[in-house]
Design a protein around this motif. Structure first.
Motif, PDB file in Angstrom:
ATOM      1  N   ILE A 190      -0.590   7.239   2.758  1.00  0.00           N
ATOM      2  CA  ILE A 190      -0.109   5.924   2.298  1.00  0.00           C
ATOM      3  C   ILE A 190      -1.277   4.934   2.146  1.00  0.00           C
ATOM      4  O   ILE A 190      -2.323   5.070   2.780  1.00  0.00           O
ATOM      5  N   PHE A 191      -1.018   3.938   1.287  1.00  0.00           N
ATOM      6  CA  PHE A 191      -1.979   2.844   1.077  1.00  0.00           C
ATOM      7  C   PHE A 191      -1.519   1.586   1.810  1.00  0.00           C
ATOM      8  O   PHE A 191      -0.333   1.428   2.107  1.00  0.00           O
ATOM      9  N   ASN A 192      -2.456   0.651   1.989  1.00  0.00           N
ATOM     10  CA  ASN A 192      -2.063  -0.713   2.369  1.00  0.00           C
ATOM     11  C   ASN A 192      -1.627  -1.439   1.087  1.00  0.00           C
ATOM     12  O   ASN A 192      -1.678  -0.868  -0.010  1.00  0.00           O
ATOM     13  N   GLU A 193      -1.205  -2.679   1.190  1.00  0.00           N
ATOM     14  CA  GLU A 193      -0.651  -3.405   0.046  1.00  0.00           C
ATOM     15  C   GLU A 193      -1.613  -3.467  -1.143  1.00  0.00           C
ATOM     16  O   GLU A 193      -1.200  -3.415  -2.288  1.00  0.00           O
ATOM     17  N   LYS A 194      -2.904  -3.631  -0.846  1.00  0.00           N
ATOM     18  CA  LYS A 194      -3.878  -3.777  -1.942  1.00  0.00           C
ATOM     19  C   LYS A 194      -4.443  -2.438  -2.401  1.00  0.00           C
ATOM     20  O   LYS A 194      -5.325  -2.390  -3.249  1.00  0.00           O
ATOM     21  N   ARG A 195      -3.998  -1.371  -1.780  1.00  0.00           N
ATOM     22  CA  ARG A 195      -4.481  -0.003  -2.048  1.00  0.00           C
ATOM     23  C   ARG A 195      -5.992   0.117  -1.829  1.00  0.00           C
ATOM     24  O   ARG A 195      -6.672   0.885  -2.513  1.00  0.00           O
ATOM     25  N   THR A 196      -6.506  -0.658  -0.903  1.00  0.00           N
ATOM     26  CA  THR A 196      -7.924  -0.541  -0.549  1.00  0.00           C
ATOM     27  C   THR A 196      -8.083   0.252   0.748  1.00  0.00           C
ATOM     28  O   THR A 196      -9.184   0.625   1.113  1.00  0.00           O
ATOM     29  N   VAL A 197      -6.966   0.470   1.442  1.00  0.00           N
ATOM     30  CA  VAL A 197      -6.998   1.297   2.653  1.00  0.00           C
ATOM     31  C   VAL A 197      -6.079   2.482   2.402  1.00  0.00           C
ATOM     32  O   VAL A 197      -4.940   2.303   1.960  1.00  0.00           O
ATOM     33  N   LEU A 198      -6.589   3.682   2.641  1.00  0.00           N
ATOM     34  CA  LEU A 198      -5.765   4.889   2.495  1.00  0.00           C
ATOM     35  C   LEU A 198      -5.836   5.701   3.772  1.00  0.00           C
ATOM     36  O   LEU A 198      -6.926   5.918   4.322  1.00  0.00           O
ATOM     37  N   GLY A 199      -4.695   6.147   4.257  1.00  0.00           N
ATOM     38  CA  GLY A 199      -4.655   7.106   5.358  1.00  0.00           C
ATOM     39  C   GLY A 199      -3.924   8.337   4.883  1.00  0.00           C
ATOM     40  O   GLY A 199      -2.880   8.225   4.229  1.00  0.00           O
ATOM     41  N   LEU A 200      -4.480   9.516   5.150  1.00  0.00           N
ATOM     42  CA  LEU A 200      -3.787  10.758   4.774  1.00  0.00           C
ATOM     43  C   LEU A 200      -4.070  11.841   5.811  1.00  0.00           C
ATOM     44  O   LEU A 200      -5.149  11.851   6.423  1.00  0.00           O
ATOM     45  N   MET A 201      -3.091  12.698   6.048  1.00  0.00           N
ATOM     46  CA  MET A 201      -3.273  13.779   7.015  1.00  0.00           C
ATOM     47  C   MET A 201      -4.092  14.934   6.438  1.00  0.00           C
ATOM     48  O   MET A 201      -4.902  15.511   7.147  1.00  0.00           O
ATOM     49  N   PRO A 202      -3.899  15.347   5.167  1.00  0.00           N
ATOM     50  CA  PRO A 202      -4.678  16.471   4.628  1.00  0.00           C
ATOM     51  C   PRO A 202      -6.175  16.149   4.519  1.00  0.00           C
ATOM     52  O   PRO A 202      -6.562  14.977   4.531  1.00  0.00           O
ATOM     53  N   HIS A 203      -6.963  17.212   4.402  1.00  0.00           N
ATOM     54  CA  HIS A 203      -8.430  17.094   4.427  1.00  0.00           C
ATOM     55  C   HIS A 203      -9.057  17.403   3.066  1.00  0.00           C
ATOM     56  O   HIS A 203      -9.508  18.535   2.841  1.00  0.00           O
ATOM     57  N   PRO A 204      -9.170  16.430   2.168  1.00  0.00           N
ATOM     58  CA  PRO A 204      -9.798  16.712   0.868  1.00  0.00           C
ATOM     59  C   PRO A 204     -11.263  17.135   1.008  1.00  0.00           C
ATOM     60  O   PRO A 204     -11.783  17.878   0.170  1.00  0.00           O
TER      61      PRO A 204
END
Lengths: 230, 80
Positions: A190-204
């Motif tokens: 998911i992103f924060n409101e401004k889409r400048t913060v991203l958290g994800l469980m998978p490992h790109p």
């Protein structure tokens, strides 16, 4: 582009993401110890995967209060992009930089395998390297990846286009059967409101060249490099 | 002062561990078990001199670290 990777006691993907950043963006990140209060001037801050503080109390709970996190939060507020992968995502939710929480996987097992993800929103520096609806294969490696938030928060995330990735089948079908960890609405990132913060469980960062089993993670870092070069 | 804290998952939050424990109890023949919720129990030693100040610090500790109020509830007691 300049980036920093925060290293917590127990981080174990800090070097993987440093290699991915160096290989794909052409510039090696600065490694910043969690006890430091200062972060150099950078275009991107990464909270890497791992098991900071041995997952004591709750995954990410102790790291969220590390000395360096005050500065991470303040940079995030200024709009500096922050990426949290796996344990980094858990730390971002514990620090209140992203909503919701990550609890024990529904099946209780630690799951380490490739999963398929649907790219839900390409309107961010993290996802611009992909096409909307594209299905990518990226590994997960976690015990606490079961994303939970109250229904109002989940509706808001979906309504405002703040879901970045969802777990799906190889064909792109999203449904409970394809959520490896029981995450609400198959949410993987998911992103924060401004889409400048991203958290994800998978490992790109573990999928940046064929020798690693695939290169579906490469556009992730290429997109970041393009966005920050522009 | 001493304090005891119970941290439990909020109602409605899935508890995979509690579910597994309930299944194990059923396997042992404890058929009366309807459900199990797993939580955490913490004991603290405090420097606070009186109950009011101990309660104040406990509330703040629970809100900021000991519980994640997105998914968990907490309850504590303090005594001399």
């Amino acid at each position: 582009m300049k980036s920093a990777v925060i290293v917590f006691p127990g981080s174990n993907c800090d070097r993987d993401v440093a290699v991915a950043l160096a290989r794909v963006t052409g510039s090696a990140p600065t490694m910043v110890w969690h006890g430091d209060r200062a972060i150099p001037k950078v275009d991107l801050i990464v909270l890497p995967g791992g098991f900071s503080y041995g997952d004591y109390l709750r995954s990410g709970a102790m790291a969220a209060h590390s000395p360096v996190m005050t500065e991470v939060a303040s940079r995030a507020k200024q709009g500096v992009p922050v990426l949290g992968i796996c344990n980094g995502f858990q730390i971002l939710t514990e620090a209140g930089l992203l909503p919701g929480a990550l609890i024990r996987n529904a099946g209780l097992h630690f799951i380490c395998r490739d999963v398929h993800l649907k790219v839900e929103n390409t309107g961010s520096m993290f996802t611009r390297g992909y096409k909307t609806g594209q299905v990518v294969r990226i590994p997960i490696a976690h015990a606490d990846g079961n994303y939970r938030a109250d229904p109002m928060t989940l509706d808001r995330l979906e309504g405002e286009g703040l879901v970045a990735f969802r777990y799906c089948s190889a064909e792109g079908t999203v449904g409970e059967a394809h959520s490896p960890n029981g995450s609400a609405r198959n949410i993987a990132g998911i992103f924060n409101e401004k889409r400048t913060v991203l958290g994800l469980m998978p490992h790109p960062e573990r999928m940046i060249e064929p020798m690693l089993g695939g290169s579906d993670g490469r556009p992730f870092f290429e997109g970041i490099a393009e966005a920050l070069a522009a | 002062m001493k304090a005891r804290v119970h941290v439990t998952l909020k109602q409605g939050v899935l508890d995979p561990q509690g579910k597994a424990i309930a299944n194990a109890l059923h396997a042992l023949g404890f058929d009366s078990v309807i459900g199990v919720r797993q939580g955490k129990f913490l004991e603290l030693d405090l420097k606070d001199a009186d109950t009011a100040s101990a309660e104040k610090s406990m509330r703040s500790m629970c809100e900021r670290l000991l519980a994640n109020t997105v998914i968990e509830d907490y309850a504590f007691e303090v005594w001399k």
